[in-house]
Motif scaffolding. Structure first.
Motif, short mmCIF file in Angstrom:
data_model
loop_
_atom_site.label_atom_id
_atom_site.label_comp_id
_atom_site.label_asym_id
_atom_site.label_seq_id
_atom_site.Cartn_x
_atom_site.Cartn_y
_atom_site.Cartn_z
N PHE A 105 51.88 15.07 7.62
CA PHE A 105 52.51 13.84 7.12
C PHE A 105 52.18 12.66 8.03
CE2 PHE A 105 56.09 10.90 7.22
CZ PHE A 105 56.16 10.52 5.89
N TRP A 108 48.25 11.70 7.90
CA TRP A 108 47.84 10.98 6.70
C TRP A 108 48.45 9.58 6.64
CZ3 TRP A 108 44.90 12.21 2.20
CH2 TRP A 108 44.16 13.39 2.33
N ALA A 109 49.72 9.46 7.01
CA ALA A 109 50.38 8.15 6.97
C ALA A 109 49.69 7.18 7.92
CB ALA A 109 51.85 8.30 7.32
N VAL A 113 46.92 3.84 6.87
CA VAL A 113 47.21 2.47 7.30
C VAL A 113 46.13 1.95 8.24
CG1 VAL A 113 48.84 1.02 8.55
CG2 VAL A 113 49.69 2.78 6.99
#
Length: 318
Positions: A105, A108-109, A113
């Motif tokens: 998580f 990827w986050a 960005v």
């Protein structure tokens, strides 16, 4: 779409049969086993154990016995733990899953960005700094990064535990137990995130650079849309489409464990157990776990194909 899914499900059968043949016979070619590795056993006792666990049978017979057990959900019996492989996996695989899921998580986050901003500011100072950090993260060995993190955050600063899943000797329950596990998770998750963020950031940056040069992006700008809307509503959505396949293949990784990281942090995950099974030659556990990962891989491949058909109207499944 329904016919396509049924057809893809039918393809899974020969794929899994081929995987089972490859897995079983490759491990059968490896000399020795758990029984041979015990120097305290006499020749007579070894012969008894060979007969008990079916090692005295021809290889082809053992394969069909193993395959028949797989069809009933039986992955075999671990000689090392003296328990069924399914029980061993159930005891250790979920501790690997929570660490892998948390790092997935965050990876990827952050990668989405950072990669998108880096693409929109191509050749800027920000882009140069990110590129240097990305390549540094990709080039750093996991064991070295893990030791550095332990030295700085656990030994020098004392902010987090150096290893394990829970505090030794503690008998926490409820929220206190959850808090204790989360504190022990921080450093392993940090290392896995730092190791995975580099390549993924470059991936999203490259995809974004390709998308912003396409005609529909120029058309959106010509209509007078704000740059923020063009980038994050139109370009980003299309740049994320190729990541569907990449994301779907993260499913096996969630359960496969991180061998080196779990060894460094003494985390009781399946990766450490997998390495330990190699050491003692517990091939039944190795075959069962490898077959489990093979099933997850073909399922994730099916999920990727279905998601492509749903997410991208240009893809037509027949």
């Amino acid at each position: 779409m329904g016919r396509y899914i049924l057809k893809r499900l039918a393809y899974l059968i020969p794929t899994l049969i081929g995987a089972s043949i490859l897995i079983f016979f490759l491990y059968s070619l490896v000399p020795g086993n758990f029984i041979d590795g015990d120097p305290n056993l006499t020749a007579e006792r070894k012969a008894e154990l060979y007969a008990l666990y079916g090692f005295d049978q021809p290889t082809i017979v053992r394969y069909f016995i193993w395959m028949g057990n797989l069809l009933t959900g039986d992955l075999g019996f671990s000689l090392q733990f003296q328990r069924p492989v399914t029980e061993v996996l159930n005891n250790y695989i979920w501790s690997s899953f929570i660490v892998a899921f948390a790092s997935l998580f965050l990876t990827w986050a952050i990668a989405v960005v950072v990669g998108v901003i880096s693409a929109t500011k191509q050749y800027s100072l920000y882009d140069a700094v990110i590129t240097i950090l990305v390549f540094a993260a990709m080039a750093t060995p996991s064991f070295f990064l893990g030791l550095i993190v332990i030295k700085y955050f656990a030994v020098d600063l004392g902010w987090f535990p150096a290893g394990g899943m829970t505090t030794t000797g503690a008998d926490y329950t409820g929220w206190e137990h959850v808090k204790d596990v989360l504190e022990h998770m921080i450093l392993p998750v940090l290392v896995l995130t730092m190791l995975g963020i580099g390549g993924l950031t470059r991936y999203f940056r490259t995809n974004m650079l390709e998308v912003v040069k396409q005609d529909f992006v120029r058309t959106a700008r010509a209509k007078g849309l704000k740059e923020r809307v063009v980038i994050y509503k139109h370009a980003l959505r299309n740049a994320l489409l190729p990541a569907i396949t990449l994301f779907s293949f993260e499913l096996p990784a969630l359960f496969s464990g991180a061998i080196i990281t779990e060894q460094i942090f003494n985390w009781p995950g399946i990766g450490a157990i997998y390495m330990q099974a190699f050491t003692v030659r517990d091939y039944t556990l190795l075959m069962g776990f490898t077959m489990f990962i093979a099933v997850l891989t073909v399922i994730s491949n099916l999920i990727a194909d279905i998601l492509y058909g749903l997410a991208d109207p240009r893809v037509r499944v027949k």
